[in-house]
Design a protein around this motif. Structure first.
Motif, mmCIF file in Angstrom:
data_model
loop_
_atom_site.group_PDB
_atom_site.id
_atom_site.type_symbol
_atom_site.label_atom_id
_atom_site.label_comp_id
_atom_site.label_asym_id
_atom_site.label_seq_id
_atom_site.Cartn_x
_atom_site.Cartn_y
_atom_site.Cartn_z
ATOM 1 N N GLN A 54 -5.146 0.520 2.144
ATOM 2 C CA GLN A 54 -5.401 1.363 3.313
ATOM 3 C C GLN A 54 -6.367 2.480 2.940
ATOM 4 N N ARG A 94 -2.650 8.004 16.466
ATOM 5 C CA ARG A 94 -2.240 9.213 15.765
ATOM 6 C C ARG A 94 -1.631 10.188 16.768
ATOM 7 N N PHE A 114 9.426 -4.104 3.948
ATOM 8 C CA PHE A 114 9.624 -2.719 3.544
ATOM 9 C C PHE A 114 8.479 -2.327 2.635
ATOM 10 N N PHE A 115 7.786 -1.266 3.002
ATOM 11 C CA PHE A 115 6.625 -0.837 2.242
ATOM 12 C C PHE A 115 7.010 0.139 1.151
ATOM 13 N N GLY A 116 6.255 0.055 0.049
ATOM 14 C CA GLY A 116 6.467 0.952 -1.068
ATOM 15 C C GLY A 116 5.910 2.330 -0.790
ATOM 16 N N THR A 117 6.007 3.146 -1.819
ATOM 17 C CA THR A 117 5.622 4.541 -1.729
ATOM 18 C C THR A 117 4.118 4.749 -1.795
ATOM 19 N N PHE A 135 -2.773 -5.433 11.053
ATOM 20 C CA PHE A 135 -2.452 -4.155 11.683
ATOM 21 C C PHE A 135 -3.554 -3.717 12.646
ATOM 22 N N GLY A 136 -3.146 -3.016 13.674
ATOM 23 C CA GLY A 136 -4.100 -2.340 14.533
ATOM 24 C C GLY A 136 -4.517 -1.029 13.896
ATOM 25 N N SER A 137 -5.461 -0.351 14.544
ATOM 26 C CA SER A 137 -5.984 0.913 14.006
ATOM 27 C C SER A 137 -5.005 2.068 14.155
ATOM 28 N N GLY A 148 4.412 5.390 3.103
ATOM 29 C CA GLY A 148 4.187 4.023 3.533
ATOM 30 C C GLY A 148 4.700 3.812 4.942
ATOM 31 N N PRO A 149 4.203 2.791 5.624
ATOM 32 C CA PRO A 149 4.690 2.506 6.979
ATOM 33 C C PRO A 149 6.179 2.184 6.978
ATOM 34 N N TYR A 168 -1.288 -4.571 0.326
ATOM 35 C CA TYR A 168 -2.219 -4.064 1.329
ATOM 36 C C TYR A 168 -3.011 -2.905 0.736
ATOM 37 N N GLY A 197 -7.423 7.117 7.222
ATOM 38 C CA GLY A 197 -7.658 7.053 8.655
ATOM 39 C C GLY A 197 -7.811 5.650 9.214
ATOM 40 N N TYR A 244 0.389 -9.593 7.468
ATOM 41 C CA TYR A 244 0.402 -8.897 8.743
ATOM 42 C C TYR A 244 -1.008 -8.377 9.033
ATOM 43 N N ALA A 277 -6.394 1.314 9.299
ATOM 44 C CA ALA A 277 -5.205 0.473 9.237
ATOM 45 C C ALA A 277 -5.074 -0.183 7.866
ATOM 46 N N PRO A 278 -3.871 -0.489 7.445
ATOM 47 C CA PRO A 278 -3.701 -1.260 6.203
ATOM 48 C C PRO A 278 -4.340 -2.634 6.343
ATOM 49 N N HIS A 320 4.019 -8.627 -0.472
ATOM 50 C CA HIS A 320 2.699 -8.471 0.125
ATOM 51 C C HIS A 320 1.997 -7.310 -0.565
ATOM 52 N N PHE A 359 -0.445 -0.396 -1.014
ATOM 53 C CA PHE A 359 0.976 -0.507 -0.724
ATOM 54 C C PHE A 359 1.462 -1.924 -1.024
ATOM 55 N N ILE A 410 -0.388 -12.381 -0.406
ATOM 56 C CA ILE A 410 1.056 -12.542 -0.369
ATOM 57 C C ILE A 410 1.478 -13.441 -1.518
ATOM 58 N N PHE A 419 -4.541 -6.470 4.789
ATOM 59 C CA PHE A 419 -3.807 -7.431 3.985
ATOM 60 C C PHE A 419 -4.684 -7.955 2.851
ATOM 61 N N LEU A 468 1.668 2.376 14.117
ATOM 62 C CA LEU A 468 0.914 1.156 13.846
ATOM 63 C C LEU A 468 1.601 -0.049 14.467
#
Lengths: 111, 114
Positions: free
Chosen positions: A36, B110, A100-103, B105-107, B42-43, A34, A39, B103, A41-42, A32, A87, A47, A44, B91
């Motif tokens: 961001q 914090r 699993f998300f990357g760095t 995601f919500g906001s 990352g999350p 994403y 402040g 996916y 949300a990520p 995937h 990400f 995919i 999408f 999140l």
């Protein structure tokens, strides 16, 4: 299991191109991507399922090399709105459906 | 369609206090996730639900974190007692098809623990 992204950060001028890479040590089922913004949300983007496909919309596309467990995100003719942290998220072939998300790669587009 | 709703948006608590976060996923999304995102990272997955059952909570610090998804819709994540290192954005995300769909995601909430 966290995938590794490169570069960590990149600064572009409007109209320039960029490539972000994502690499995993696990055999992957899907990748995937994403974006961001600070402040927020990520969001999408796309995919890619195993099979080595390439997808894209507008000026953002991605490829997935299943054999190398790598994916690349291509941003062409960048716009100011492309700024943010990108990400990749990977799902491996063990059957676990946990992303699993990357760095992360921080992309800044300047005028 | 409505997005993933989360509340509260921000929360500041003292260490050793308890806190709860709420999430309402997109209607019809059977799979719900809670992620913890520490600043600059990352999350990281905490727990995954499929309807009202837990699929994976292997990364949830169960001595202080708990989560539930009663009736397979809304979900709550609780921390008790909170530690300074719990400061992060929490999140919630949902998806209609595990593994084959993106996916949403919500906001996020914090959390600052002082």
């Amino acid at each position: 299991q966290q995938p590794v992204q490169s570069p960590q950060a990149v600064i572009l001028r409007e109209g320039e191109d960029a490539v972000i890479n994502c690499s995993s040590s696990k055999a992957l089922y899907s990748v995937h991507w994403y974006r961001q913004k600070h402040g927020e949300a990520p969001i999408f983007l796309m995919i890619l399922l195993k099979g080595g496909e390439q997808k894209g919309h507008d000026k953002i596309s991605a490829s997935f090399n299943e054999k190398k467990q790598q994916s690349s995100l291509y941003l062409t003719a960048s716009q100011l709105s492309y700024s943010g942290t990108y990400f990749c998220g990977t799902l491996d072939q063990t059957g676990a459906n946990n992303l699993f998300f990357g760095t992360g790669t921080r992309l800044t587009v300047i005028p | 369609e409505a997005g993933v709703a989360q509340s509260p948006r921000y929360k500041i608590i003292e260490k050793r206090q308890s806190v709860a976060f709420w999430c309402n996923p997109i209607s019809g999304h059977a799979t719900l996730y809670w992620y913890q995102q520490i600043l600059g990272q990352g999350p990281k997955l905490l727990i995954q639900f499929q309807n009202n059952g837990v699929v994976d909570d292997s990364q949830l610090p169960k001595d202080r974190f708990s989560a539930e998804r009663l009736k397979g819709v809304d979900s709550t994540l609780k921390i008790q007692p909170a530690k300074l290192e719990d400061s992060a954005v929490y999140l919630c995300a949902s998806t209609e098809n595990r593994g084959a769909a993106g996916y949403t995601f919500g906001s996020g909430t914090r959390l600052t623990v002082v």
